[in-house]
Design a protein around this motif. Structure first.
Motif, PDB file in Angstrom:
ATOM      1  N   GLU A 271       0.928  -1.251   0.106  1.00  0.00           N
ATOM      2  CA  GLU A 271       0.002  -0.078  -0.126  1.00  0.00           C
ATOM      3  C   GLU A 271       0.825   1.279   0.028  1.00  0.00           C
ATOM      4  OE1 GLU A 271      -3.050   0.212  -0.339  1.00  0.00           O
ATOM      5  OE2 GLU A 271      -3.891  -1.811  -0.093  1.00  0.00           O
ATOM      6  N   LEU A 272       1.802   1.100   0.752  1.00  0.00           N
ATOM      7  CA  LEU A 272       2.716   2.544   0.697  1.00  0.00           C
ATOM      8  C   LEU A 272       3.508   2.559  -0.442  1.00  0.00           C
ATOM      9  CD1 LEU A 272       4.527   1.867   4.428  1.00  0.00           C
ATOM     10  CD2 LEU A 272       2.744   3.281   3.690  1.00  0.00           C
ATOM     11  N   GLU A 273       3.817   1.449  -1.468  1.00  0.00           N
ATOM     12  CA  GLU A 273       4.365   1.480  -2.527  1.00  0.00           C
ATOM     13  C   GLU A 273       3.405   2.120  -3.520  1.00  0.00           C
ATOM     14  OE1 GLU A 273       5.830  -2.310  -3.464  1.00  0.00           O
ATOM     15  OE2 GLU A 273       7.676  -2.025  -1.920  1.00  0.00           O
ATOM     16  N   MET A 274       2.338   1.659  -3.194  1.00  0.00           N
ATOM     17  CA  MET A 274       1.238   2.160  -4.298  1.00  0.00           C
ATOM     18  C   MET A 274       1.092   3.925  -4.112  1.00  0.00           C
ATOM     19  SD  MET A 274      -1.790  -0.384  -4.098  1.00  0.00           S
ATOM     20  CE  MET A 274      -2.923   0.753  -5.144  1.00  0.00           C
ATOM     21  N   ILE A 275       1.312   4.421  -2.863  1.00  0.00           N
ATOM     22  CA  ILE A 275       1.291   5.907  -2.606  1.00  0.00           C
ATOM     23  C   ILE A 275       2.282   6.452  -3.454  1.00  0.00           C
ATOM     24  CG2 ILE A 275       1.615   7.708  -0.894  1.00  0.00           C
ATOM     25  CD1 ILE A 275       0.142   5.790   1.193  1.00  0.00           C
ATOM     26  N   GLN A 276       3.625   5.851  -3.344  1.00  0.00           N
ATOM     27  CA  GLN A 276       4.792   6.152  -3.969  1.00  0.00           C
ATOM     28  C   GLN A 276       4.514   6.417  -5.616  1.00  0.00           C
ATOM     29  OE1 GLN A 276       7.781   7.508  -2.759  1.00  0.00           O
ATOM     30  NE2 GLN A 276       8.348   8.025  -5.208  1.00  0.00           N
ATOM     31  N   GLN A 277       3.759   5.381  -5.975  1.00  0.00           N
ATOM     32  CA  GLN A 277       3.698   5.268  -7.598  1.00  0.00           C
ATOM     33  C   GLN A 277       2.492   6.104  -7.935  1.00  0.00           C
ATOM     34  OE1 GLN A 277       3.028   1.006  -8.092  1.00  0.00           O
ATOM     35  NE2 GLN A 277       5.298   0.484  -7.295  1.00  0.00           N
ATOM     36  N   ARG A 278       1.266   6.161  -7.331  1.00  0.00           N
ATOM     37  CA  ARG A 278       0.078   6.911  -7.785  1.00  0.00           C
ATOM     38  C   ARG A 278      -0.122   8.141  -7.214  1.00  0.00           C
ATOM     39  NH1 ARG A 278      -4.403   1.658  -7.315  1.00  0.00           N
ATOM     40  NH2 ARG A 278      -3.160   0.154  -8.645  1.00  0.00           N
ATOM     41  N   VAL A 279       0.622   8.484  -6.270  1.00  0.00           N
ATOM     42  CA  VAL A 279       0.475  10.081  -5.887  1.00  0.00           C
ATOM     43  C   VAL A 279       1.726  10.891  -5.951  1.00  0.00           C
ATOM     44  CG1 VAL A 279      -0.049  11.436  -3.825  1.00  0.00           C
ATOM     45  CG2 VAL A 279      -1.278   9.104  -4.225  1.00  0.00           C
ATOM     46  N   ILE A 280       2.928  10.187  -5.446  1.00  0.00           N
ATOM     47  CA  ILE A 280       4.053  11.203  -5.272  1.00  0.00           C
ATOM     48  C   ILE A 280       4.747  11.114  -6.852  1.00  0.00           C
ATOM     49  CG2 ILE A 280       6.262  11.385  -4.224  1.00  0.00           C
ATOM     50  CD1 ILE A 280       5.326   9.614  -1.747  1.00  0.00           C
ATOM     51  N   ALA A 281       4.921  10.027  -7.294  1.00  0.00           N
ATOM     52  CA  ALA A 281       5.517  10.112  -8.823  1.00  0.00           C
ATOM     53  C   ALA A 281       4.839  10.762  -9.921  1.00  0.00           C
ATOM     54  CB  ALA A 281       5.490   8.478  -9.249  1.00  0.00           C
ATOM     55  N   PRO A 282       3.435  10.810  -9.822  1.00  0.00           N
ATOM     56  CA  PRO A 282       2.611  11.773 -10.652  1.00  0.00           C
ATOM     57  C   PRO A 282       2.769  13.133 -10.388  1.00  0.00           C
ATOM     58  CG  PRO A 282       1.352   9.662 -10.087  1.00  0.00           C
ATOM     59  CD  PRO A 282       2.335   9.566  -9.351  1.00  0.00           C
ATOM     60  N   ALA A 283       2.755  13.464  -9.040  1.00  0.00           N
ATOM     61  CA  ALA A 283       2.889  14.768  -8.562  1.00  0.00           C
ATOM     62  C   ALA A 283       4.524  15.403  -9.439  1.00  0.00           C
ATOM     63  CB  ALA A 283       3.087  15.038  -7.145  1.00  0.00           C
ATOM     64  N   ASP A 284       5.325  14.288  -9.004  1.00  0.00           N
ATOM     65  CA  ASP A 284       6.668  14.712  -9.758  1.00  0.00           C
ATOM     66  C   ASP A 284       6.587  15.371 -11.222  1.00  0.00           C
ATOM     67  OD1 ASP A 284       8.288  14.658  -7.392  1.00  0.00           O
ATOM     68  OD2 ASP A 284       8.678  12.308  -7.700  1.00  0.00           O
ATOM     69  N   GLU A 285       5.755  14.277 -11.911  1.00  0.00           N
ATOM     70  CA  GLU A 285       5.691  14.659 -13.511  1.00  0.00           C
ATOM     71  C   GLU A 285       5.069  15.811 -13.653  1.00  0.00           C
ATOM     72  OE1 GLU A 285       3.374  11.329 -14.619  1.00  0.00           O
ATOM     73  OE2 GLU A 285       4.937   9.813 -14.443  1.00  0.00           O
ATOM     74  N   LEU A 286       4.021  16.233 -12.646  1.00  0.00           N
ATOM     75  CA  LEU A 286       3.429  17.401 -12.960  1.00  0.00           C
ATOM     76  C   LEU A 286       4.250  18.571 -12.740  1.00  0.00           C
ATOM     77  CD1 LEU A 286       0.796  18.936 -13.459  1.00  0.00           C
ATOM     78  CD2 LEU A 286       0.192  18.626 -11.074  1.00  0.00           C
ATOM     79  N   LEU A 287       5.132  18.499 -11.766  1.00  0.00           N
ATOM     80  CA  LEU A 287       6.030  19.684 -11.573  1.00  0.00           C
ATOM     81  C   LEU A 287       7.186  19.733 -12.510  1.00  0.00           C
ATOM     82  CD1 LEU A 287       7.341  18.655  -7.798  1.00  0.00           C
ATOM     83  CD2 LEU A 287       5.909  20.855  -8.643  1.00  0.00           C
ATOM     84  N   ILE A 288       7.419  18.718 -13.447  1.00  0.00           N
ATOM     85  CA  ILE A 288       8.347  18.734 -14.600  1.00  0.00           C
ATOM     86  C   ILE A 288       7.653  19.432 -15.783  1.00  0.00           C
ATOM     87  CG2 ILE A 288       9.319  17.382 -16.551  1.00  0.00           C
ATOM     88  CD1 ILE A 288       9.901  15.256 -14.261  1.00  0.00           C
ATOM     89  N   VAL A 289       6.196  19.412 -15.900  1.00  0.00           N
ATOM     90  CA  VAL A 289       5.751  19.943 -16.788  1.00  0.00           C
ATOM     91  C   VAL A 289       5.519  21.468 -16.333  1.00  0.00           C
ATOM     92  CG1 VAL A 289       3.238  20.284 -17.675  1.00  0.00           C
ATOM     93  CG2 VAL A 289       4.351  17.822 -17.411  1.00  0.00           C
ATOM     94  N   MET A 290       5.556  21.796 -15.377  1.00  0.00           N
ATOM     95  CA  MET A 290       5.455  23.154 -14.733  1.00  0.00           C
ATOM     96  C   MET A 290       6.858  23.799 -14.924  1.00  0.00           C
ATOM     97  SD  MET A 290       2.630  23.904 -13.388  1.00  0.00           S
ATOM     98  CE  MET A 290       0.932  23.174 -12.792  1.00  0.00           C
TER      99      MET A 290
END
Length: 427
Positions: free
Chosen positions: A120-139
């Motif tokens: 479950e913790l790995e899913m938080i990393q994959q489905r929340v933290i990693a997409p937020a990182d991608e959005l920051l790259i777009v920004m």
């Protein structure tokens, strides 16, 4: 930054200064300004989303790790200090075997729980933290486009100002005409480049804001369901714990009181737990009185003549015999300065034969003893008492003021040479 970029920055520096302090004619687009403000807010909140998701991920893992370390600490406290004379349970293999066994069971349960929650913790990393990182790259990519547009605006305003300056000349030479032609070409090119980036951002930033909302929606939903899974797993696992060491039939407060018993009273009865420092005030007072005595002594320094005579006639050394321990008289007087031999036994014998020395007189009160000196007044003229209760004095007498009147024109109470009475305050 490349050499070409540095050269452009130097050329744009004057216009940058004017734009920063709103000097001269600066291009402003209200639509773009509003879109840029919204973009800055979006960038800030995206960074916050990333940071808070990471903190939640670390908090869940940290909570379980702290539970394991807590169990280990309690287990060590239960164990006796084997072989130590200071430990009353040193002869017992285990000081609290039931408590140690409960700690071990609890530690194993929490470790198992950490393994269960790891997916479950790995899913938080994959489905929340990693997409937020991608959005920051777009920004960051959009921010570069905004910066490019700001540079083109500076060039546009700079070339327009140069062209206007040339066109405002009343008498134009051939050289000025050529400069105007070149400035018009620069303005046209700068206008095209600025309009391109300005229109691009005004058109596409609102689309980015819409897509950002669509992007955040699954993140929030995933985070919500993963939270439910984490808390449900924690609740289910902790509810299934069946360690006989804990009495789960009582509420928390009652179970705590039952386990503790009268331990607190026994601890408070120990002398070492009620330690209080004593004697500090007496020591401080003795130290303070000694310091004041030194200050009072130093407040009356010897006269210049006495210091000179003492230097010419120094006291004998400590090793001098008693018969030679006194120096010659000073200034023809019978007084002498002597110093006793600190190690001579004859001085002690002489002291015993003479008898106990009388106690030294009490030191004269000094102004440094903490008591303020009474106020005084110096007489400006002679005054003879006119009625009973008046105080007579002569010019220059120092009168100790007992009670002042409201003004100098009233009568004051004072004392001089042991006589008390009233005297005019303007004397």
């Amino acid at each position: 930054m490349s050499l070409k970029g540095i050269q452009k920055s130097v050329v744009r520096a004057p216009q940058t200064f004017k734009h920063k302090f709103n000097i001269g004619d600066n291009t402003k687009d209200a639509v773009y300004i509003d879109a840029e403000r919204r973009f800055q807010e979006l960038e800030k909140e995206t960074k916050k989303l990333h940071d808070e998701s990471k903190k939640y991920f670390d908090a869940i893992k940290g909570m379980l790790n702290h539970q394991i370390e807590f169990s280990k600490a309690v287990q060590e406290i239960y164990k006796p200090i084997s072989g130590r004379v200071s430990d009353p349970d040193a002869a017992i293999p285990e000081g609290n075997p039931e408590g140690i066994r409960a700690c071990e069971e609890y530690e194993n349960i929490v470790k198992e729980l950490l393994s269960t929650l790891q997916p479950e913790l790995e899913m938080i990393q994959q489905r929340v933290i990693a997409p937020a990182d991608e959005l920051l790259i777009v920004m960051k990519a959009v921010q570069k486009t905004n910066q490019k547009r700001a540079h083109k605006q500076l060039d546009y305003d700079r070339h327009r100002a140069s062209l206007k300056k040339l066109q405002d000349k009343k008498e134009k030479s051939l050289k000025d005409e050529k400069a105007i032609y070149k400035a018009e070409a620069d303005v046209e090119q700068a206008t095209q480049e600025f309009n391109y980036y300005n229109d691009l951002l005004k058109d596409e930033m609102p689309k980015l804001f819409y897509l950002e909302r669509e992007f955040i929606q699954p993140l929030f939903q995933s985070f919500y369901y993963m939270q439910l899974n984490v808390f449900y797993t924690l609740h289910e696992k902790m509810q299934s714990i069946d360690i006989g060491y804990f009495d789960l039939t009582l509420d928390v407060e009652a179970a705590f009181g039952k386990k503790r018993g009268d331990i607190q009273d026994q601890v408070e009865a120990l002398a070492i737990t009620r330690f209080k420092a004593t004697g500090g005030k007496g020591s401080g007072s003795r130290l303070g009185s000694g310091r004041l005595a030194i200050e009072a002594k130093s407040s009356n320094p010897p006269s210049r003549r006495q210091t000179h005579d003492f230097t010419e006639n120094p006291p004998p050394p400590y090793s001098a015999p008693i018969s030679q321990s006194l120096s010659p008289p000073i200034n023809g007087t019978s007084s002498a300065i002597g110093r006793a031999n600190s190690t001579g036994s004859s001085w002690g014998a002489a002291a015993k034969a003479k008898g106990a020395a009388p106690p030294p007189p009490k030191p004269k009160p000094s102004r440094l003893s903490g008591i303020a000196a009474p106020p005084t007044a110096t007489a400006l003229y002679d005054y003879e008492a006119q009625a009973e209760g008046d105080l007579s004095f002569s010019t220059g007498d120092v009168i100790e003021v007992i009670e002042k009147g409201a003004t100098e024109n009233e009568w004051w109470n004072g004392r001089i040479n042991g006589r008390s009475g009233q005297f005019p305050g303007n004397s």
